[in-house]
Scaffold this motif. Structure first.
Motif, PDB file in Angstrom:
ATOM      1  N   VAL A 151      33.197  10.338 -11.049  1.00  0.00           N
ATOM      2  CA  VAL A 151      31.789  10.432 -10.646  1.00  0.00           C
ATOM      3  C   VAL A 151      31.642  11.420  -9.498  1.00  0.00           C
ATOM      4  O   VAL A 151      32.310  11.292  -8.467  1.00  0.00           O
ATOM      5  CB  VAL A 151      31.249   9.045 -10.248  1.00  0.00           C
ATOM      6  CG1 VAL A 151      29.823   9.164  -9.730  1.00  0.00           C
ATOM      7  CG2 VAL A 151      31.318   8.087 -11.421  1.00  0.00           C
ATOM      8  N   GLY A 152      30.800  12.421  -9.666  1.00  0.00           N
ATOM      9  CA  GLY A 152      30.565  13.418  -8.634  1.00  0.00           C
ATOM     10  C   GLY A 152      31.578  14.543  -8.586  1.00  0.00           C
ATOM     11  O   GLY A 152      31.444  15.453  -7.767  1.00  0.00           O
ATOM     12  N   ARG A 153      32.555  14.520  -9.467  1.00  0.00           N
ATOM     13  CA  ARG A 153      33.586  15.556  -9.422  1.00  0.00           C
ATOM     14  C   ARG A 153      33.082  16.889  -9.967  1.00  0.00           C
ATOM     15  O   ARG A 153      33.601  17.944  -9.591  1.00  0.00           O
ATOM     16  CB  ARG A 153      34.806  15.096 -10.216  1.00  0.00           C
ATOM     17  CG  ARG A 153      35.975  16.067 -10.195  1.00  0.00           C
ATOM     18  CD  ARG A 153      37.203  15.484 -10.835  1.00  0.00           C
ATOM     19  NE  ARG A 153      38.301  16.440 -10.890  1.00  0.00           N
ATOM     20  CZ  ARG A 153      39.514  16.178 -11.388  1.00  0.00           C
ATOM     21  NH1 ARG A 153      39.773  14.959 -11.869  1.00  0.00           N
ATOM     22  NH2 ARG A 153      40.445  17.108 -11.408  1.00  0.00           N
ATOM     23  N   PHE A 154      32.066  16.856 -10.833  1.00  0.00           N
ATOM     24  CA  PHE A 154      31.560  18.074 -11.456  1.00  0.00           C
ATOM     25  C   PHE A 154      30.194  18.450 -10.898  1.00  0.00           C
ATOM     26  O   PHE A 154      29.329  18.959 -11.619  1.00  0.00           O
ATOM     27  CB  PHE A 154      31.479  17.887 -12.973  1.00  0.00           C
ATOM     28  CG  PHE A 154      32.784  17.484 -13.589  1.00  0.00           C
ATOM     29  CD1 PHE A 154      33.794  18.405 -13.784  1.00  0.00           C
ATOM     30  CD2 PHE A 154      33.017  16.152 -13.956  1.00  0.00           C
ATOM     31  CE1 PHE A 154      35.001  18.031 -14.348  1.00  0.00           C
ATOM     32  CE2 PHE A 154      34.215  15.780 -14.511  1.00  0.00           C
ATOM     33  CZ  PHE A 154      35.227  16.717 -14.708  1.00  0.00           C
ATOM     34  N   ALA A 155      29.987  18.195  -9.611  1.00  0.00           N
ATOM     35  CA  ALA A 155      28.700  18.508  -8.987  1.00  0.00           C
ATOM     36  C   ALA A 155      28.459  20.004  -8.890  1.00  0.00           C
ATOM     37  O   ALA A 155      27.315  20.442  -8.774  1.00  0.00           O
ATOM     38  CB  ALA A 155      28.627  17.872  -7.597  1.00  0.00           C
ATOM     39  N   GLY A 156      29.515  20.809  -8.934  1.00  0.00           N
ATOM     40  CA  GLY A 156      29.352  22.255  -8.806  1.00  0.00           C
ATOM     41  C   GLY A 156      29.203  22.997 -10.108  1.00  0.00           C
ATOM     42  O   GLY A 156      29.089  24.236 -10.108  1.00  0.00           O
ATOM     43  N   LEU A 157      29.196  22.294 -11.250  1.00  0.00           N
ATOM     44  CA  LEU A 157      29.079  22.963 -12.542  1.00  0.00           C
ATOM     45  C   LEU A 157      27.668  23.495 -12.749  1.00  0.00           C
ATOM     46  O   LEU A 157      26.686  22.849 -12.383  1.00  0.00           O
ATOM     47  CB  LEU A 157      29.429  22.005 -13.684  1.00  0.00           C
ATOM     48  CG  LEU A 157      30.911  21.714 -13.933  1.00  0.00           C
ATOM     49  CD1 LEU A 157      31.064  20.772 -15.118  1.00  0.00           C
ATOM     50  CD2 LEU A 157      31.693  23.002 -14.196  1.00  0.00           C
ATOM     51  N   ASP A 158      27.581  24.666 -13.358  1.00  0.00           N
ATOM     52  CA  ASP A 158      26.290  25.247 -13.725  1.00  0.00           C
ATOM     53  C   ASP A 158      25.968  24.796 -15.146  1.00  0.00           C
ATOM     54  O   ASP A 158      26.566  25.273 -16.119  1.00  0.00           O
ATOM     55  CB  ASP A 158      26.354  26.774 -13.649  1.00  0.00           C
ATOM     56  CG  ASP A 158      25.012  27.426 -13.967  1.00  0.00           C
ATOM     57  OD1 ASP A 158      24.004  26.689 -14.026  1.00  0.00           O
ATOM     58  OD2 ASP A 158      24.979  28.662 -14.166  1.00  0.00           O
ATOM     59  N   LEU A 159      25.016  23.883 -15.287  1.00  0.00           N
ATOM     60  CA  LEU A 159      24.657  23.304 -16.578  1.00  0.00           C
ATOM     61  C   LEU A 159      23.369  23.884 -17.142  1.00  0.00           C
ATOM     62  O   LEU A 159      22.873  23.387 -18.153  1.00  0.00           O
ATOM     63  CB  LEU A 159      24.507  21.781 -16.446  1.00  0.00           C
ATOM     64  CG  LEU A 159      25.707  21.030 -15.857  1.00  0.00           C
ATOM     65  CD1 LEU A 159      25.395  19.537 -15.744  1.00  0.00           C
ATOM     66  CD2 LEU A 159      26.955  21.252 -16.697  1.00  0.00           C
TER      67      LEU A 159
END
Length: 321
Positions: free
Chosen positions: A168-176
């Motif tokens: 949880v919260g590990r992919f906060a920097g991904l551009d979706l």
């Protein structure tokens, strides 16, 4: 993006129909077709009463083929898999890849239906449907078709399972922002129906979707993280961002000029019908007036009744004698 299909070449979003609903739809169709066959047979018997036995037998066979075999084939072809019984039960015949059926599919199903439904009173079709994992009879197997449910009960939409806590919260920097909606839908369908699929098929689908998602985001999936857990964590991150945007939009609309915490805009008539408080023209929460008097205090030079002047307020300064 190509459609997401299972190992049986069935679109993941489709729900195969079970034997009870198919039997009910078939019963409705048989009643309609049987009634039509009886009416046509009676009419032909009256019209061909002067023919010999051979001609009458030929007319009877032609009537049987046209009404009991040809009519269902024509109806399924023209309606793209929706007969009267299937339409009433919310079912539809589709190809294995989820597309609409054509004449050759309806022809194979109708020809096999004569053997497994009419000649055996539906015993063969029932056994084949019970044995098949997706409820397919022999006609569906040979034709490459599947009967699916088009109408689903309300409130049965499955939710996406939550990701592992350590993701949880590990992919906060991904551009979706570049991920298409079709891919999000495929990911959601895969996660919500993972428990219904074979373990190997589910892992293969999750790996495929994880690769496509990594291609759109430009960041490969972490090594050692299961594909299904990675998809669940990314979907959870997208849902969190959507919720944050909705909350920020609601806050900005509440803080916009012309809105107050009490729900009454600046200068708008309050509950008493006057603008602001007590009909004085001041809005709710407005500070002291320019004269320096506190709200509600009497103005110097006016009495409480508003007719006689008041003495000036005491200042503690006495004029010289």
């Amino acid at each position: 993006m190509s459609e997401l299909v299972t190992g049986d070449a069935v679109v993941l979003g489709l729900r195969p129909a079970k034997l009870p609903s198919r039997a009910l739809a078939l019963s409705i169709d048989l009643v309609v077709v049987g009634t039509a066959f009886v009416l046509v047979s009676v009419g032909l018997a009256l019209a061909t009463s002067g023919l010999d036995a051979a001609a009458f037998a030929a007319v009877s066979v032609a009537t049987f083929l046209l009404v009991l075999v040809g009519a269902p084939i024509a109806v399924e072809t023209l309606s793209h898999g929706r007969s009267l019984g299937k339409l009433a039960c919310g079912l539809r015949v589709v190809r294995d890849d989820g597309g609409p059926i054509r004449f050759r599919h309806a022809l194979v199903r109708g020809a096999m239906g004569v053997v497994e439904i009419l000649m055996t009173l539906g015993v063969v079709a029932s056994i084949a449907s019970l044995v098949s994992a997706r409820g397919r009879r022999l006609g569906d197997v040979f034709a490459g078709t599947l009967v699916v449910r088009e109408r689903l009960p309300a409130g049965r939409s499955a939710s996406v399972p939550p990701p592992p806590p350590w993701l949880v919260g590990r992919f906060a920097g991904l551009d979706l922002s570049a991920v298409p909606d079709e891919l999000w839908l495929a990911v959601r369908q895969c996660l919500t129906r993972m428990h219904q699929l074979d373990a190997d098929v589910g892992r293969a689908m999750a790996a495929r979707l994880a690769g496509e998602l990594a291609g759109w985001t430009g960041v490969p999936a972490p090594v050692g993280v299961p594909a299904a857990a990675y998809l669940a964590a990314v979907v959870n991150e997208r849902q969190a961002r959507d919720a944050h945007r909705m909350f920020a939009a609601s806050r900005s609309s509440a803080d916009r000029p012309g809105g107050t915490g009490t729900g009454w805009p600046m200068g708008a008539p309050g509950p008493t019908g006057d603008a602001g408080r007590g009909g004085s023209g001041a809005s709710v929460g407005e500070g002291p007036r320019s004269s320096g008097a506190a709200p509600g205090a009497p103005t110097p030079g006016a009495s409480a009744a508003g007719t006689e002047p008041l003495p000036p307020p005491a200042t503690g300064f006495a004029p010289p004698a």
